[in-house]
Design an enzyme around this catalytic site. Structure first.
Site, PDB file in Angstrom:
ATOM      1  N   VAL A  50     -38.427  60.333  35.980  1.00  0.00           N
ATOM      2  CA  VAL A  50     -37.881  61.237  36.989  1.00  0.00           C
ATOM      3  C   VAL A  50     -38.976  62.195  37.444  1.00  0.00           C
ATOM      4  O   VAL A  50     -39.842  62.588  36.654  1.00  0.00           O
ATOM      5  CB  VAL A  50     -36.650  62.005  36.442  1.00  0.00           C
ATOM      6  N   CYS A  51     -38.946  62.541  38.728  1.00  0.00           N
ATOM      7  CA  CYS A  51     -39.837  63.553  39.278  1.00  0.00           C
ATOM      8  C   CYS A  51     -39.004  64.385  40.251  1.00  0.00           C
ATOM      9  O   CYS A  51     -37.786  64.473  40.094  1.00  0.00           O
ATOM     10  CB  CYS A  51     -41.057  62.920  39.957  1.00  0.00           C
ATOM     11  N   HIS A  52     -39.626  64.989  41.239  1.00  0.00           N
ATOM     12  CA  HIS A  52     -38.869  65.816  42.182  1.00  0.00           C
ATOM     13  C   HIS A  52     -37.994  64.972  43.104  1.00  0.00           C
ATOM     14  O   HIS A  52     -36.805  65.218  43.234  1.00  0.00           O
ATOM     15  CB  HIS A  52     -39.816  66.693  43.002  1.00  0.00           C
ATOM     16  N   THR A  78     -35.083  64.770  40.572  1.00  0.00           N
ATOM     17  CA  THR A  78     -34.391  65.982  40.143  1.00  0.00           C
ATOM     18  C   THR A  78     -33.665  66.646  41.306  1.00  0.00           C
ATOM     19  O   THR A  78     -32.590  67.221  41.125  1.00  0.00           O
ATOM     20  CB  THR A  78     -35.397  66.978  39.517  1.00  0.00           C
TER      21      THR A  78
END
Length: 92
Positions: A50-52, A78
């Site tokens: 997961v990242c932004h 996210t």
């Protein structure tokens, strides 16, 4: 995701500052620039990256997959998680 519904390791590949600003509960922070060096430790494991918004997590997923992990990238990252009303954790 495993057949029992669990996802295994949740790996947040954002910077430490981004991670501290809010991450998925239970996520472990390994910034993208450190993923390749750490990838072998996840071989044979189920991993969700997961990242932004999803771009860095896809890059991390490719590196982890090449090292033998079973990987999925969280679509929308996210930001999508927050927008869906799910909680984020701000503890390190």
């Amino acid at each position: 995701m495993r057949q029992d519904g669990a996802f295994g390791v949740l790996l947040d590949v954002r910077s430490p500052d981004e991670y501290a600003g809010g991450h998925l509960p239970g996520a472990v922070n390994v910034p993208l620039d450190e993923v390749e060096a750490a990838a072998s430790r996840y071989a044979g494991q189920d991993v969700v990256t997961v990242c932004h918004s999803g771009a860095r997590s896809l890059a991390a997923a490719l590196l982890l997959s090449a090292a033998g992990a079973r990987v999925q990238s969280l679509a929308g990252g996210t930001e999508a998680w927050r927008q869906a009303g799910h909680p984020v954790d701000t503890s390190r």
